[in-house]
Design a protein around this motif. Structure first.
Motif, PDB file in Angstrom:
ATOM      1  N   ASP A 264       5.665  -4.443  -8.478  1.00  0.00           N
ATOM      2  CA  ASP A 264       4.654  -5.380  -8.967  1.00  0.00           C
ATOM      3  C   ASP A 264       3.796  -5.935  -7.837  1.00  0.00           C
ATOM      4  O   ASP A 264       2.843  -6.680  -8.085  1.00  0.00           O
ATOM      5  CB  ASP A 264       5.305  -6.518  -9.759  1.00  0.00           C
ATOM      6  CG  ASP A 264       6.333  -7.300  -8.953  1.00  0.00           C
ATOM      7  OD1 ASP A 264       6.510  -7.000  -7.747  1.00  0.00           O
ATOM      8  OD2 ASP A 264       6.960  -8.210  -9.519  1.00  0.00           O
ATOM      9  N   ARG A 265       4.120  -5.572  -6.588  1.00  0.00           N
ATOM     10  CA  ARG A 265       3.304  -5.995  -5.439  1.00  0.00           C
ATOM     11  C   ARG A 265       2.345  -4.898  -4.953  1.00  0.00           C
ATOM     12  O   ARG A 265       1.556  -5.122  -4.044  1.00  0.00           O
ATOM     13  CB  ARG A 265       4.215  -6.431  -4.289  1.00  0.00           C
ATOM     14  CG  ARG A 265       5.071  -7.644  -4.600  1.00  0.00           C
ATOM     15  CD  ARG A 265       5.957  -8.034  -3.427  1.00  0.00           C
ATOM     16  NE  ARG A 265       6.874  -6.953  -3.077  1.00  0.00           N
ATOM     17  CZ  ARG A 265       8.024  -6.702  -3.713  1.00  0.00           C
ATOM     18  NH1 ARG A 265       8.373  -7.457  -4.736  1.00  0.00           N
ATOM     19  NH2 ARG A 265       8.796  -5.707  -3.325  1.00  0.00           N
ATOM     20  N   THR A 266       2.443  -3.710  -5.561  1.00  0.00           N
ATOM     21  CA  THR A 266       1.579  -2.604  -5.142  1.00  0.00           C
ATOM     22  C   THR A 266       0.138  -2.888  -5.544  1.00  0.00           C
ATOM     23  O   THR A 266      -0.143  -3.139  -6.720  1.00  0.00           O
ATOM     24  CB  THR A 266       2.027  -1.278  -5.776  1.00  0.00           C
ATOM     25  OG1 THR A 266       3.423  -1.082  -5.554  1.00  0.00           O
ATOM     26  CG2 THR A 266       1.245  -0.122  -5.173  1.00  0.00           C
ATOM     27  N   LYS A 267      -0.767  -2.842  -4.587  1.00  0.00           N
ATOM     28  CA  LYS A 267      -2.180  -3.070  -4.893  1.00  0.00           C
ATOM     29  C   LYS A 267      -3.032  -1.834  -4.634  1.00  0.00           C
ATOM     30  O   LYS A 267      -4.030  -1.610  -5.329  1.00  0.00           O
ATOM     31  CB  LYS A 267      -2.727  -4.235  -4.057  1.00  0.00           C
ATOM     32  CG  LYS A 267      -4.181  -4.589  -4.405  1.00  0.00           C
ATOM     33  CD  LYS A 267      -4.687  -5.838  -3.696  1.00  0.00           C
ATOM     34  CE  LYS A 267      -6.096  -6.181  -4.168  1.00  0.00           C
ATOM     35  NZ  LYS A 267      -6.626  -7.405  -3.516  1.00  0.00           N
TER      36      LYS A 267
ATOM     37  N   GLN B 292       3.209  -1.601   4.198  1.00  0.00           N
ATOM     38  CA  GLN B 292       3.137  -0.165   3.976  1.00  0.00           C
ATOM     39  C   GLN B 292       4.405   0.318   3.297  1.00  0.00           C
ATOM     40  O   GLN B 292       5.517   0.013   3.725  1.00  0.00           O
ATOM     41  CB  GLN B 292       2.952   0.561   5.312  1.00  0.00           C
ATOM     42  CG  GLN B 292       2.953   2.080   5.199  1.00  0.00           C
ATOM     43  CD  GLN B 292       2.655   2.740   6.524  1.00  0.00           C
ATOM     44  OE1 GLN B 292       1.880   2.212   7.321  1.00  0.00           O
ATOM     45  NE2 GLN B 292       3.254   3.892   6.762  1.00  0.00           N
ATOM     46  N   VAL B 293       4.238   1.095   2.232  1.00  0.00           N
ATOM     47  CA  VAL B 293       5.374   1.692   1.529  1.00  0.00           C
ATOM     48  C   VAL B 293       5.212   3.208   1.622  1.00  0.00           C
ATOM     49  O   VAL B 293       4.266   3.777   1.068  1.00  0.00           O
ATOM     50  CB  VAL B 293       5.424   1.240   0.058  1.00  0.00           C
ATOM     51  CG1 VAL B 293       6.568   1.939  -0.676  1.00  0.00           C
ATOM     52  CG2 VAL B 293       5.559  -0.277  -0.026  1.00  0.00           C
TER      53      VAL B 293
ATOM     54  N   VAL C  38       0.860  -1.185   0.000  1.00  0.00           N
ATOM     55  CA  VAL C  38       0.000   0.000   0.000  1.00  0.00           C
ATOM     56  C   VAL C  38       0.893   1.231   0.000  1.00  0.00           C
ATOM     57  O   VAL C  38       1.753   1.387   0.875  1.00  0.00           O
ATOM     58  CB  VAL C  38      -0.910   0.036   1.242  1.00  0.00           C
ATOM     59  CG1 VAL C  38      -1.837   1.265   1.190  1.00  0.00           C
ATOM     60  CG2 VAL C  38      -1.723  -1.253   1.356  1.00  0.00           C
ATOM     61  N   LEU C  39       0.702   2.118  -0.970  1.00  0.00           N
ATOM     62  CA  LEU C  39       1.439   3.379  -0.996  1.00  0.00           C
ATOM     63  C   LEU C  39       0.768   4.347  -0.028  1.00  0.00           C
ATOM     64  O   LEU C  39      -0.427   4.630  -0.142  1.00  0.00           O
ATOM     65  CB  LEU C  39       1.443   3.974  -2.407  1.00  0.00           C
ATOM     66  CG  LEU C  39       2.115   3.146  -3.503  1.00  0.00           C
ATOM     67  CD1 LEU C  39       2.038   3.870  -4.841  1.00  0.00           C
ATOM     68  CD2 LEU C  39       3.559   2.839  -3.143  1.00  0.00           C
ATOM     69  N   VAL C  40       1.549   4.833   0.935  1.00  0.00           N
ATOM     70  CA  VAL C  40       1.021   5.724   1.977  1.00  0.00           C
ATOM     71  C   VAL C  40       1.872   6.985   2.009  1.00  0.00           C
ATOM     72  O   VAL C  40       3.082   6.920   2.228  1.00  0.00           O
ATOM     73  CB  VAL C  40       1.047   5.035   3.362  1.00  0.00           C
ATOM     74  CG1 VAL C  40       0.511   5.986   4.434  1.00  0.00           C
ATOM     75  CG2 VAL C  40       0.230   3.746   3.340  1.00  0.00           C
TER      76      VAL C  40
ATOM     77  N   PRO D 119      -1.220   2.710   9.446  1.00  0.00           N
ATOM     78  CA  PRO D 119      -0.233   1.612   9.468  1.00  0.00           C
ATOM     79  C   PRO D 119      -0.724   0.377  10.200  1.00  0.00           C
ATOM     80  O   PRO D 119      -0.448  -0.754   9.774  1.00  0.00           O
ATOM     81  CB  PRO D 119       0.971   2.236  10.194  1.00  0.00           C
ATOM     82  CG  PRO D 119       0.813   3.701  10.025  1.00  0.00           C
ATOM     83  CD  PRO D 119      -0.662   3.948  10.030  1.00  0.00           C
ATOM     84  N   GLU D 120      -1.451   0.591  11.304  1.00  0.00           N
ATOM     85  CA  GLU D 120      -1.901  -0.564  12.091  1.00  0.00           C
ATOM     86  C   GLU D 120      -2.963  -1.363  11.336  1.00  0.00           C
ATOM     87  O   GLU D 120      -2.970  -2.598  11.387  1.00  0.00           O
ATOM     88  CB  GLU D 120      -2.438  -0.091  13.447  1.00  0.00           C
ATOM     89  CG  GLU D 120      -1.474   0.803  14.224  1.00  0.00           C
ATOM     90  CD  GLU D 120      -0.082   0.218  14.371  1.00  0.00           C
ATOM     91  OE1 GLU D 120       0.051  -1.019  14.462  1.00  0.00           O
ATOM     92  OE2 GLU D 120       0.882   1.008  14.393  1.00  0.00           O
TER      93      GLU D 120
END
Length: 401
Positions: A166-169, A142-143, A121-123, A132-133
């Motif tokens: 390629d793992r970003t959803k 978390q990225v 997850v791009l945060v 984050p929790e």
């Protein structure tokens, strides 16, 4: 074999830093110390009377003494759909709405429904402490996309692209932002939305502060700005901030039918329906006009201008102008390592602790939001307390050398 008493999954959860600071401030105040707290993100206004009266009437209605549908009262779901079209320009059906126990449950259920272990997850950092929790509990990764005061805490498409794998959803998109008050322009919202669409990402957008924008800033919903995202966008919202209803615990999640059905199944086992009395109050809130929030917004705007001016007058403090929500997020990096009352705080967490003990003012350090070197100050408190609190902080920090 001796097994841990508490599961690793739950043991890994961090305490809410904002609530912890608020609790400590209240405890010190109860002990007789004149603490002023800038910690909790809570309007200092009472819930409007017409909303309270709707709850009183609901208490007398036998229908609300029983279980109701786990996903929310049908009339409230329809009212939320109508309100979403009115305020955001995003048209949804009542069937695409899930009423939750406050915004936090909506956040948790969104990620629990979307993520499998290892999904990224791009945060954008700084970020609200609960994200984050919720991501971690869902098995997600978390990225962080780190921003700072030089850009007004706004992330660019280029920064997002750098973190894409390629793992970003999911892209988590928040405007107006807690803790920074940053607001993306309509053009920026559309640009980011189209980037997410092009990359095939889901977008989870938290719009809880949609009505708290100031000056020339305007709120823009990414769901409405990029209609093609409809099948991959989840909108989170609630009544807490707009109607001063933090304690009523009513939020909602809007999304595609399959996601809402899955999240409703989860909620049916976790909590069943949200309190019917609170739902009746929320119905009155979202069905009514926005005159109550207009009054609050005017007060917040006045306080916003005061706190930014006062903070920027403190040597070593840099505070961009927040355009939304009710938070200021000043950088105190220039003060770290300097001597102050016989100590040399090396982190914003240590400096916040010193401010609490020496100036009796409660602030939340940037460590809680993923960016050390900053403070978050909520200006959702009385004007006199705000001026007194910042004056105390200024007096103390001016001694740093």
């Amino acid at each position: 074999m001796t097994r841990p008493r508490i599961s690793a999954r739950i043991s890994a959860i961090s305490e809410s830093a904002t609530l912890a600071v608020d609790a400590k401030a209240k405890a010190m105040k109860a002990a007789g110390r004149p603490v002023i707290g800038f910690g909790a993100g809570e309007p200092d206004f009472s819930t409007p009377a017409y909303i309270v009266e709707a709850a009183v009437e609901a208490c007398r209605n036998p229908r609300f003494h029983k279980y109701t549908p786990a996903g929310g009262l049908p009339e409230l779901k329809q009212a939320i759909a109508d309100k979403t079209l009115r305020d955001s320009g995003f048209q949804v059906d009542a069937a695409n709405v899930l009423v939750t126990n406050g915004g936090k449950q909506a956040v948790y259920e969104a990620f629990a429904t979307l993520l499998d272990p290892g999904d990224e997850v791009l945060v954008v950092a700084p970020y609200w402490t609960t994200y984050p929790e919720a991501i971690k509990l869902a098995g997600g990764v978390q990225v962080d996309v780190v921003t700072d005061e030089t850009t007004g805490y706004l992330a660019s498409v280029e920064q997002l692209e750098e973190k894409l794998t390629d793992r970003t959803k999911v892209l988590l998109f928040v405007s107006p932002s807690n803790p920074t008050g940053a607001v993306y322009s309509p053009a920026q919202v559309e640009e980011i939305g189209r980037w997410a669409l092009d990359k095939g990402l889901w977008v989870v957008t938290d719009e809880i502060y949609e009505h708290l924008v100031y000056g020339d800033a305007t709120f823009s919903s990414i769901a409405a700005a990029v209609p093609e995202l409809r099948d991959r966008v989840v909108v989170l919202n609630g009544v807490a901030k707009t109607y001063a209803m933090t304690g009523w615990r009513v939020g909602w999640l809007i999304g595609p039918s399959d996601l809402v059905k899955a999240a409703t199944n989860l909620q049916s086992h976790a909590t069943s329906n949200v309190s019917n009395v609170a739902q009746a109050a929320a119905l009155a809130a979202v069905s009514g006009d926005l005159s109550a929030v207009a009054e609050m917004r005017a007060a917040f705007d006045r306080r916003r201008q005061t706190i930014v001016r006062m903070l920027n007058e403190i040597p070593g403090v840099v505070c961009p102008e927040p355009l939304g929500a009710f938070y200021a997020y000043p950088s105190v990096k220039a003060l770290l390592g300097k001597e102050l009352r016989g100590k040399r705080p090396a982190t914003s967490a240590e400096l916040a602790e010193l401010v609490l003990e020496e100036a009796e003012v409660a602030l939340v350090p940037g460590e809680a939001f993923g960016t050390p070197g900053y403070f978050r100050l909520s200006y959702a408190l009385g004007d006199d307390d705000l001026v007194e609190g910042v004056s105390r902080v200024a007096k103390l920090l001016s001694e740093a050398h």
